[in-house]
Each structure stands twice: as C-alpha cells, then as structure tokens.
Design an enzyme around this catalytic site. Structure first.
Site, mmCIF file in Angstrom:
data_model
loop_
_atom_site.group_PDB
_atom_site.id
_atom_site.type_symbol
_atom_site.label_atom_id
_atom_site.label_comp_id
_atom_site.label_asym_id
_atom_site.label_seq_id
_atom_site.Cartn_x
_atom_site.Cartn_y
_atom_site.Cartn_z
ATOM 1 N N CYS A 138 -34.670 -15.327 -4.020
ATOM 2 C CA CYS A 138 -33.334 -15.392 -4.624
ATOM 3 C C CYS A 138 -32.677 -14.021 -4.634
ATOM 4 C CB CYS A 138 -33.421 -15.955 -6.034
ATOM 5 S SG CYS A 138 -34.495 -15.001 -7.145
ATOM 6 N N HIS A 276 -34.282 -14.845 -12.262
ATOM 7 C CA HIS A 276 -33.650 -15.481 -11.100
ATOM 8 C C HIS A 276 -32.359 -14.738 -10.786
ATOM 9 C CE1 HIS A 276 -32.849 -18.608 -8.204
ATOM 10 N NE2 HIS A 276 -31.744 -19.005 -8.807
ATOM 11 N N ASN A 300 -25.704 -20.238 -6.292
ATOM 12 C CA ASN A 300 -27.162 -20.258 -6.310
ATOM 13 C C ASN A 300 -27.690 -20.322 -4.877
ATOM 14 O OD1 ASN A 300 -29.733 -20.288 -7.376
ATOM 15 N ND2 ASN A 300 -29.501 -22.204 -8.483
#
Length: 333
Positions: A138, A276, A300
């Site tokens: 990520c 994250h 995302n």
C-alpha cells in the site's frame, strides 16, 4: 491410518461444516464465489463459508442500522468477505509515525481562501485505481500516486508510475518489499535514486523481486519531500493547494475492510495507530455544510470492487479520525 480412513474423516469434517451452514445463503455463496473468482480445496470450503456467513450477517445488520439512520455508511461482502480479522491484519503493516519528522521539512500552510470542495480526479491528476493483491505494498501505491499528481501538475501528462520499482528497489532506504514499508522511505528512494520508472516499463507483479531499475527509462523525478503537520486544517490546505497527498490511517477494522459507500466513521479507529497507506485526492461535505457531514476523499489500493469504485469518504473534522493527518507527506518535483 489408511488413506481411505483419512479421506473419510476429511469428508466427514467437511460434511459437518456444510450441514451447519445456512442453506438459504447457498445461492448467494455461489454467486459471491463466481464474482470474486474464489476457488477452495475441500478442506477450505467449510471454514471459508463459515467466515463468509458471519461477515454476511454483520453486513446485513449494519445496513439495517444504516436504513434506520444509525450509521453514515454502508458495508458490502466484497473480496475480503471470506477473511477473518486476523487474516486481513496480515495485509496491513505497522507504520510508526517517525520522531525524525520534526527534523524534516514541514509544509508551511499558505493563508487564504480554500475551496469547499476539491477532487483532483476531475482535474486529471489521478491514475486509475489499482489492486495491491496479497503484497503489503500500500505504501508504494500511495507514494507513487502522490508523485503522479505532482508530475501531472508540472508537465500536464498523467503517467502511471511503477509501484513494483518501489517494492523491489527501496530496501536500502529501509523498506521491506511485500512485507512492509513506508511512503516516506519510498519518496526518499526516488529522491536519492533520481528517478522512478513508469508502470509500462516496470509492471506490477505483486511479489518481491530483484531491482531492475534502468535510469534511461525513468519517468519521474522528485527534488524533495515534505511532511504536513499533524493537523486536519493543514492537510486540507495542502490538498487544496498542492495536490494529492500521501497519508497513513488505521484500517484494522471490519467496517473498513467491508466498506461500501458513505462517510466512514468507526468509533474504534485510532488516531495514533497507522497501518495502511492511502492517497487523499480531495475533500468536501454531503448535504448542507452546516450538517457537519464532512469527508476526506481517499484512493485505496484494493481494486475497483472495494468501496466506491476503489475510493472512500472518510470522516473529516472528527478529531483526526483514523489518524488521517498523523502521517501526511508529499513530494516536490
């Protein structure tokens, strides 16, 4: 124990799990597996079905409460619908907010009017949503997205950049490929390396690999990078005046994993635990401004089938909800 006896025991175990499942959900289970291309071994099927049913019940109850006006967002049994919380948390990476951020360049807010709505997608600054898969990358997608936005603002060209280049090559800066990493160290790599390849020349594999960077194929460079101070107001100003900003958030919760649409607010979310990385591409509010339904628009890296076609509206002005302003950084090009 003979093979026949062992097989009989295995079959009996699967049969017992299957019998305990809710038959009224059989068609939904089969459709969900087809939609997300899920294939299980005979041993896995019952266990995954049980987890999926638990998540299905949670989602349905949550959405009932949404219809009753008790929740601000809906949930969905998406590709993570067969995952336990423990399994999903393995996809996250603890990102300590570094003490050295005080020694690094801190973004200096510019005074003046700020628009009430910002969406950098509408200005052509944001590449399509991607899917990190099972690689804990990520941080690479978030960092690449921030550079893409700045390069577009400088050149007028939107070029998807190589996250695999970051996964494979930023270990000397302290990242650990598909195990874990940070956007700060990713940007540090690009700065020291004096370049980053495009996705077209160094495509994403979703696994660790040897560094294959070629300077002659570099598609982007950065001159420095800056942190945004731990303030939602400063983050808002940075998003409005600079572009998409890389941030870290607390994404441990089932409500995040199974998010569908609406303004996400999770009472259990921490502003101090970051695990994250995502990209803030805008902000705004729903309804009237006085209603207080303010949000951050975040991109995302779980694919377009997660959330709002890969995006989330996260509560804004709610005491740094989920740590949205705790680890915000952007490059200069």
């Amino acid at each position: 124990m003979g093979p026949a006896v062992l097989l009989a025991i295995l079959c009996l175990g699967v049969a017992e799990v299957t019998q305990s499942s809710d038959p009224s959900l059989d068609s939904e289970w089969q459709e969900w597996k087809r939609k997300f291309n899920k294939n299980y071994s005979m041993e896995e099927e019952g266990q995954k079905r049980a987890v999926w049913e638990e998540n299905m019940k949670l989602v349905k109850q949550h959405n009932i409460e949404y219809d009753q006006g008790k929740k601000n967002f809906t949930m969905d049994v998406n590709a993570f619908g067969d995952m336990t919380g423990e399994e999903y948390r393995k996809m996250l990476t603890d990102i300590p907010v570094p003490n050295f951020r005080k020694k690094k360049s801190i973004h200096q807010p510019i005074a003046g009017y700020l628009p009430k709505f910002v969406d950098w997608r509408k200005r052509g600054c944001v590449t399509p949503v991607k899917n990190q898969g099972t690689c804990n990358s990520c941080w690479a997608f978030s960092a690449a997205g921030a550079i893409e936005g700045q390069m577009f603002r400088k050149t007028g060209k939107l070029v998807p950049l190589s996250t695999q280049n970051l996964v494979d090559c930023s270990r000397l800066e302290g990242n650990f490929g598909c195990f874990k990493g940070s956007t700060f160290l990713a940007l540090k790599y690009v700065w020291k390396n004096r370049g980053l390849e495009a996705e077209s020349t160094y495509p994403y594999k979703g696994t660790d690999g040897h560094c294959r960077y070629h300077p002659e194929r570099s598609a982007a460079r950065i001159t420095s990078f800056s942190f945004v101070s731990n303030s939602e107001k400063d983050l808002m100003r940075a998003v409005a005046t600079i572009g998409p900003i890389s941030v870290g958030i607390d994404a441990r919760h089932k409500s995040f994993r199974l998010y569908r649409e609406g303004i996400y607010y999770e009472p259990k979310c921490s502003s101090n635990i970051i695990n994250h990385s995502v990209l803030v591409v805008g902000y705004g509010y729903e309804g009237k401004e006085s209603d207080g339904n303010k949000y951050w628009l975040i991109k995302n890296s779980h694919g377009e089938q997660w959330g709002m076609n890969g995006y989330m509206k996260l509560a804004r002005g709610r005491n740094n909800h989920c740590g949205i302003a705790s680890y915000a950084v952007y490059p200069r090009v």
